[in-house]
Design an enzyme around this catalytic site. Structure first.
Site, mmCIF file in Angstrom:
data_model
loop_
_atom_site.group_PDB
_atom_site.id
_atom_site.type_symbol
_atom_site.label_atom_id
_atom_site.label_comp_id
_atom_site.label_asym_id
_atom_site.label_seq_id
_atom_site.Cartn_x
_atom_site.Cartn_y
_atom_site.Cartn_z
ATOM 1 N N GLN A 121 0.806 -1.220 0.000
ATOM 2 C CA GLN A 121 0.000 0.000 0.000
ATOM 3 C C GLN A 121 0.839 1.269 0.000
ATOM 4 O O GLN A 121 0.303 2.372 -0.091
ATOM 5 C CB GLN A 121 -0.933 0.010 1.205
ATOM 6 C CG GLN A 121 -0.215 0.167 2.544
ATOM 7 C CD GLN A 121 -1.140 0.031 3.725
ATOM 8 O OE1 GLN A 121 -1.532 -1.081 4.085
ATOM 9 N NE2 GLN A 121 -1.497 1.151 4.339
ATOM 10 N N HIS A 174 -4.938 -0.486 11.645
ATOM 11 C CA HIS A 174 -4.510 -1.180 10.432
ATOM 12 C C HIS A 174 -5.411 -2.391 10.192
ATOM 13 O O HIS A 174 -5.947 -2.979 11.131
ATOM 14 C CB HIS A 174 -3.056 -1.626 10.611
ATOM 15 C CG HIS A 174 -2.382 -2.122 9.374
ATOM 16 N ND1 HIS A 174 -2.404 -1.438 8.172
ATOM 17 C CD2 HIS A 174 -1.646 -3.244 9.137
ATOM 18 C CE1 HIS A 174 -1.702 -2.109 7.270
ATOM 19 N NE2 HIS A 174 -1.242 -3.210 7.828
#
Length: 438
Positions: free
Chosen positions: A63, A362
């Site tokens: 990411q 997360h």
């Protein structure tokens, strides 16, 4: 307020110097840093790379410098499903595509909220929560699924990553600034008695500008694409002119999106209750963002059952606690800073949530578990930080870390109890935007 006296400072210093170990600890910490000085390398004895249940998963995604873990984790689950159904393990989906539509939909939700709350002062707590949330790129599984249902998905080659999708700071900062300015304009229109048509016209103008900004940053998303790949048996496949929605309708027709439930473990809220977070409702007309709050053992049981059925499990967690990127270890005994300082900072999970010390920062994916006669020893975790960290991008997580720092798992209803299914399908309790439910 009490002033700290010179005598108290002298007492503190004397206490510090009474124990010679404090100087040893200080030298080690100053030389190598607090975390390195307190690193416990013995955790490697229990966090090896062998698991009793393990999915056949290839390489990881990355990411980069963005908060899109929730989209990566969701699309990882979908790519694992597509890969298993079509015998192609290395196929990936475009995170940039769904990120594009997230920015549009979230701006729309923001403008609607600003109109709805226009009669409240700017310092109202709910108004401030929305203003703080403007432009953000973090999110949740249910939000990602709302986007998939409405806009579909595309292969990564149809809308590849770019500088601004990999490094989102510039875009989200620009969007936040614009949306907050637009909020002032919408509030002014409401205060002046503007009609609903006038408000909708202004909102459409602002959304058009947001679309322009996101298109400049990410490029416009494809309306059609050719599906092309070679499967694991080297057989070539080509299907022309698919729309993103058609792709999902055809290749995920048996993937029951609505069968999934988010089980949360947030002991600062009552267990066996279904909660709704209106702040995260990202798509108008989409599913509400809901969590069923239960004791931690139910999260572990459901996750193990889903892994044994052959499917990965998305989970929300506080990844920066007791984690080392280099080794990929996630263990509550990894950094023993309390022993280094000679203090006790241990808090219950409920207290960490209540004070802001605990928070889900997360999303990652469970792809394996190691059990010994039903006792969970450790978990295999697929992260989205590239293959240079951990064991080629995969992490090892201890069960105590799961219990302390995992706040939710996304599992199918079949792995819930009958009572939990009933609760998950029932009415939800609305949470305030500032409620910390992990």
């Amino acid at each position: 307020m009490t002033v700290i006296s010179d005598q108290e400072i002298a007492d503190f210093s004397a206490d510090f110097n009474t124990n010679s170990k404090n100087q040893v600890a200080s030298r080690a910490a100053r030389r190598s840093g607090l975390l390195e000085a307190s690193f416990n390398d013995r955790v490697s004895e229990r966090l090896n790379h062998v698991f009793s249940t393990e999915l056949d998963v290839d390489g990881v995604t990355d990411q980069k410098h963005s908060g899109r873990c929730w989209e990566f984790a969701t699309l990882n689950v979908l790519r694992h499903y597509f890969g298993k159904q079509n015998k192609v393990k290395d196929f990936t989906f475009s995170q940039a595509y769904n990120f594009f539509w997230d920015k549009i939909e979230r701006a729309n939700a923001f403008y609607d909220a600003m109109i709805r709350l226009a009669d409240r002062p700017l310092n109202d707590r709910e108004v401030q929560s929305w203003l703080a949330f403007a432009g953000e790129d973090g999110g949740l599984w249910s939000m990602a699924i709302n986007l998939v249902k409405k806009y579909g998905v595309v292969p990564s080659y149809a809308m590849p990553e770019s500088f601004n999708s990999n490094n989102t700071t510039g875009l989200i900062d620009s969007l936040a600034r614009k949306e907050r300015k637009d909020a002032i304009a919408l509030r002014k229109l409401v205060s002046e008695g503007s009609s609903q048509d006038e408000l909708e016209k202004a909102k459409k103008h602002f959304l058009n500008e947001v679309y322009r900004m996101v298109s400049v940053a990410l490029g416009e998303p494809p309306k059609k694409f050719d599906l092309e790949y070679r499967d694991d048996d080297k057989k070539y496949h080509l299907e022309r002119d698919l729309t993103p929605r058609e792709f999902v309708q055809k290749y995920f027709k048996d993937f029951k999106f609505d069968d999934y439930v988010v089980l949360s473990n947030c002991p600062n809220h009552e267990f066996n209750k279904l909660y709704h977070m209106p702040l995260y409702d990202n798509v108008d007309g989409g599913d509400q963002i809901k969590f069923l709050n239960v004791p931690i053992e139910y999260l572990a049981q459901a996750a193990v059952a889903q892994l044994k059925s052959g499917d990965a499990v998305i989970f929300g967690n506080d990844v920066l606690k007791q984690m080392e990127r280099k080794t990929g270890y996630l263990d509550t005994e990894l950094y023993q800073t309390d022993k280094l300082f000679g203090v006790d900072t241990k808090m219950s999970k409920a207290d960490r949530l209540a004070t802001g010390e605990g928070f889900a920062t997360h999303d990652m994916t469970l792809v394996g578990v190691d059990e010994d006669h039903g006792h969970i020893r450790k978990w295999k975790v697929e992260n989205s930080w590239g293959d240079k960290y951990g064991h080629k991008g995969f992490y090892e997580m201890s069960q105590p870390w799961f219990e302390d720092y995992v706040y939710d798992v996304v599992v199918r209803k079949e792995f819930l109890t009958d009572e939990q299914v009933k609760l998950a399908e029932g009415p939800a309790i609305d949470l305030k935007p500032w409620d910390n439910i992990g």
